[in-house]
Motif scaffolding. Structure first.
Motif: not given
Length: 217
Positions: A195-214
């Motif tokens: 469709a002529d409408f984009p998909t929404a993706y979770t922005d991984v850069t916003k969760y790097i601290k949580w990922i590295l802490d987990t």
């Protein structure tokens, strides 16, 4: 919103007991049935723990749609059909202006003809600017409602994008050194593929601290 939105699936919908690594064609008896010079070894690994983001919530206002899987044993990266995707951990990667960059999406979701694909498919799609993403996803919202695009990316264009079954799939860019870096996780988008409408993706850069802490060795 002009386009019906396909529902995303998350870890709260089912119990995930394992993952498969090295798969190409889910209908084939071997991983390399349609490829030359690759390894037939598929790795089935048990999940020790599924860790959704503690602030995750579902529709209608999806937030923090990301999770980690802790496996019981490490993935064998020596196989020719297996490799790692990098995280955007450096300051340069996290500050990269993604607007108008062309990224790669991979998945086994439905095709533009509406049929499912047994073979892993990829497509190159443009990432929208932050401003365009915000305008598209907030155009039917009241001023009192929160921004739909918090910690999200928008990507795709008419005829090219993710479909039903691609949720959770990676959106990656190749860095100057040739490594694939994951910047997005497919969250939700139009029900109509292409469709002529984009998909929404979770922005991984916003969760790097949580990922590295987990994560842990």
């Amino acid at each position: 919103m002009a386009n019906p939105i396909r529902a995303h699936r998350c870890l709260s919908d089912f119990k995930l007991i394992g993952v498969r690594v090295g798969e190409l064609d889910i209908d084939a008896t071997t991983a390399c049935a349609k490829l030359d010079n690759c390894s037939d070894e598929i790795q089935d690994l048990r999940v020790e723990e599924a860790i959704p983001h503690p602030e995750h919530r579902g529709r209608p206002n999806v937030r923090d749609d990301i999770a980690l899987l802790r496996l019981r044993k490490p993935v064998n990266l020596s196989q020719r059909n297996t490799d790692a995707v990098c995280l955007p951990v450096s300051r340069r990667q996290q500050n990269l202006d993604l607007g108008r960059q062309v990224a790669t999406l991979a998945g086994w979701g439905s095709t533009e003809q509406g049929s499912t694909s047994s073979i892993l498919r990829t497509v190159a799609i443009p990432i929208h600017t932050v401003e365009n993403c915000r305008q598209l996803y907030n155009r039917d919202r009241k001023p009192s409602e929160e921004d739909e695009t918090i910690n999200k990316l928008c990507a795709g264009q008419k005829g090219m994008g993710s479909c039903e079954g691609d949720s959770g799939g990676p959106l990656v860019l190749r860095d100057p050194a040739g490594h694939f870096v994951q910047y997005g996780v497919d969250s939700y988008g139009p029900t109509l593929c292409g469709a002529d409408f984009p998909t929404a993706y979770t922005d991984v850069t916003k969760y790097i601290k949580w990922i590295l802490d987990t994560i842990r060795p």
